[in-house]
Design a protein around this motif. Structure first.
Motif, PDB file in Angstrom:
ATOM      1  N   LYS A  21       0.886  -1.158   0.000  1.00 37.56           N
ATOM      2  CA  LYS A  21       0.000   0.000   0.000  1.00 37.56           C
ATOM      3  C   LYS A  21       0.919   1.202   0.000  1.00 37.56           C
ATOM      4  N   GLN A  23       1.718   5.406  -0.773  1.00 32.10           N
ATOM      5  CA  GLN A  23       1.153   6.748  -0.919  1.00 32.10           C
ATOM      6  C   GLN A  23       2.013   7.497  -1.923  1.00 32.10           C
ATOM      7  N   THR A  70      -6.804   3.609  -3.823  1.00 33.22           N
ATOM      8  CA  THR A  70      -7.708   3.372  -2.709  1.00 33.22           C
ATOM      9  C   THR A  70      -8.263   4.668  -2.120  1.00 33.22           C
ATOM     10  N   THR A  71      -7.396   5.636  -1.861  1.00 28.08           N
ATOM     11  CA  THR A  71      -7.906   6.914  -1.347  1.00 28.08           C
ATOM     12  C   THR A  71      -7.225   8.085  -2.009  1.00 28.08           C
ATOM     13  N   LEU A  72      -8.022   9.123  -2.231  1.00 30.17           N
ATOM     14  CA  LEU A  72      -7.468  10.376  -2.712  1.00 30.17           C
ATOM     15  C   LEU A  72      -7.166  11.182  -1.451  1.00 30.17           C
ATOM     16  N   GLU A  73      -5.889  11.375  -1.154  1.00 31.26           N
ATOM     17  CA  GLU A  73      -5.548  12.037   0.101  1.00 31.26           C
ATOM     18  C   GLU A  73      -5.686  13.551  -0.013  1.00 31.26           C
ATOM     19  N   ASN A  74      -5.221  14.070  -1.123  1.00 25.14           N
ATOM     20  CA  ASN A  74      -5.186  15.525  -1.229  1.00 25.14           C
ATOM     21  C   ASN A  74      -5.025  16.002  -2.669  1.00 25.14           C
ATOM     22  N   PHE A  93      -2.244  10.409  -3.413  1.00 28.79           N
ATOM     23  CA  PHE A  93      -3.249   9.366  -3.243  1.00 28.79           C
ATOM     24  C   PHE A  93      -2.596   8.083  -2.748  1.00 28.79           C
ATOM     25  N   SER A  94      -3.411   7.203  -2.237  1.00 30.84           N
ATOM     26  CA  SER A  94      -2.930   5.888  -1.821  1.00 30.84           C
ATOM     27  C   SER A  94      -3.397   4.853  -2.817  1.00 30.84           C
ATOM     28  N   CYS A  95      -2.572   3.851  -3.000  1.00 31.72           N
ATOM     29  CA  CYS A  95      -2.963   2.807  -3.945  1.00 31.72           C
ATOM     30  C   CYS A  95      -2.330   1.487  -3.528  1.00 31.72           C
TER      31      CYS A  95
ATOM     32  N   LYS B  33     -13.899  -2.328  -5.219  1.00 34.52           N
ATOM     33  CA  LYS B  33     -13.665  -1.497  -6.416  1.00 34.52           C
ATOM     34  C   LYS B  33     -14.498  -2.011  -7.580  1.00 34.52           C
TER      35      LYS B  33
END
Lengths: 194, 135
Positions: A21, A23, A70-74, A93-95, B33
């Motif tokens: 995972k 960032q 997975t998430t868009l951090e900023n 983002f995280s992936c 997803k």
């Protein structure tokens, strides 16, 4: 106006095995004509371009295969690029990515049986080679459905699951993919009943 | 590439953080997803890359725990044992049945100075199999 996407990838990698995972900061460029859009539309535009670029990138040597954001951090403040008028948005983002490491033990599926070894597949990696020299006590049995067989009649044939250890990996820049060399030398390695 | 040899066995990172995911955790993420894509499009398979599709197939097949709550429990239980991230993931993925097998899969848990004696490892494996039983 130029309609192109510029990606700058600076990875902060947490070094472990298999599924990582991560960032990442990336830069997404939005051409000037899209900037009239209101806040949410612009954000959507940035996300779509990011996901597209992410998917097209496929893999890098440092991080392995790109699976999913997975998430868009900023999304940071846009900076105008002087020559084109496009705006660059730094995005963090995280992936999830996938990478094989030397010394790692994992399971794969036999895809092809050749005279000198077998080709295995494991997740997105399709070029995993297990040489007959690394299959202690197994011998090749030719035929329409060739197999490797040992004295205890344990079979290595197409679609069988095999637990192996990774001896080494190689990054192929042109194809943007990894190859791996694996071995069955070690306890608890070899074909598994699925 | 400076600082890291291709394919070298992982160590804890320069940042002091390691975020590794087990197959079952990735399965939860990728399935979610995929569901999102199904809701947004008539043809979800066309929307995902080959890498995504093959990875999803793989993690679904090679996940020992299917239920998301069980998956969380596995992470929680293994986290109590002072394991490095990659050690935790290999154990969670391969689910060794005996202490001997666990050491064969993850030799580093038995290196000098680590607090893992056979009893601790056995307890850990028992805890994992209990989750599987009640999944």
């Amino acid at each position: 106006m130029n309609f192109w996407l510029f990606l700058s990838l600076i990875a902060e990698m947490w070094k472990t095995e298999m599924f990582l995972k991560v960032q990442l900061p990336w830069n997404v460029i939005i051409p000037a004509e899209c900037l009239d859009a209101k806040g949410l539309m612009l954000q959507r535009s940035i996300i779509i371009r990011l996901l597209d670029a992410f998917s097209n990138k496929k893999a890098t040597q440092e991080l392995g295969y790109f699976l999913a954001v997975t998430t868009l951090e900023n999304i940071g403040e846009g900076k105008v690029r002087q020559h084109s008028g496009d705006v660059l948005f730094p995005v963090v983002f995280s992936c999830v990515t996938f990478k094989l490491f030397r010394g790692e033990i994992l399971d794969g599926v036999v895809h092809k049986v050749l005279k000198h070894g077998v080709i295995l597949r494991c997740g997105p990696v399709e070029n995993i080679y297990l040489s007959c020299q690394k299959m202690p006590d197994y011998r090749y049995v030719p035929g329409e459905n060739p197999v490797f067989l040992n004295e205890k009649l344990s079979k290595i044939e197409k679609d069988v699951v095999v637990r192996f250890i990774v001896m080494g990996t190689k990054w192929l820049e042109a194809e943007r993919e990894f190859q791996a060399l694996v071995s069955l030398e070690g306890d608890y390695l070899g074909p598994l009943s699925d | 590439m400076s600082g890291e040899e291709e394919g070298k066995t992982p160590r804890s990172s320069k940042l002091g953080m390691a975020k590794c995911l087990m197959n079952c955790e990735v399965a939860v993420i990728l399935e979610h997803k995929y569901e999102q894509l199904q809701q947004m499009s008539d043809d979800p398979l066309n929307q995902v890359s080959q890498v995504f599709e093959k990875s999803l197939q793989y993690v679904k097949r090679f996940s020992r725990y299917k239920n998301p709550d069980a998956v969380r429990q596995v992470r929680e239980i293994l986290s109590r044992y002072q394991l490095a991230e990659f050690e935790l993931c290999v154990l969670g993925n391969l689910c060794p049945e005996t202490v001997e097998e666990a050491i064969a899969m993850v030799p580093s848990i038995k290196t000098k100075g680590r607090a893992h004696d056979d009893e601790a490892i056995e307890k850990m494996l028992n805890d994992l199999s209990l989750i599987k039983k009640f999944e």
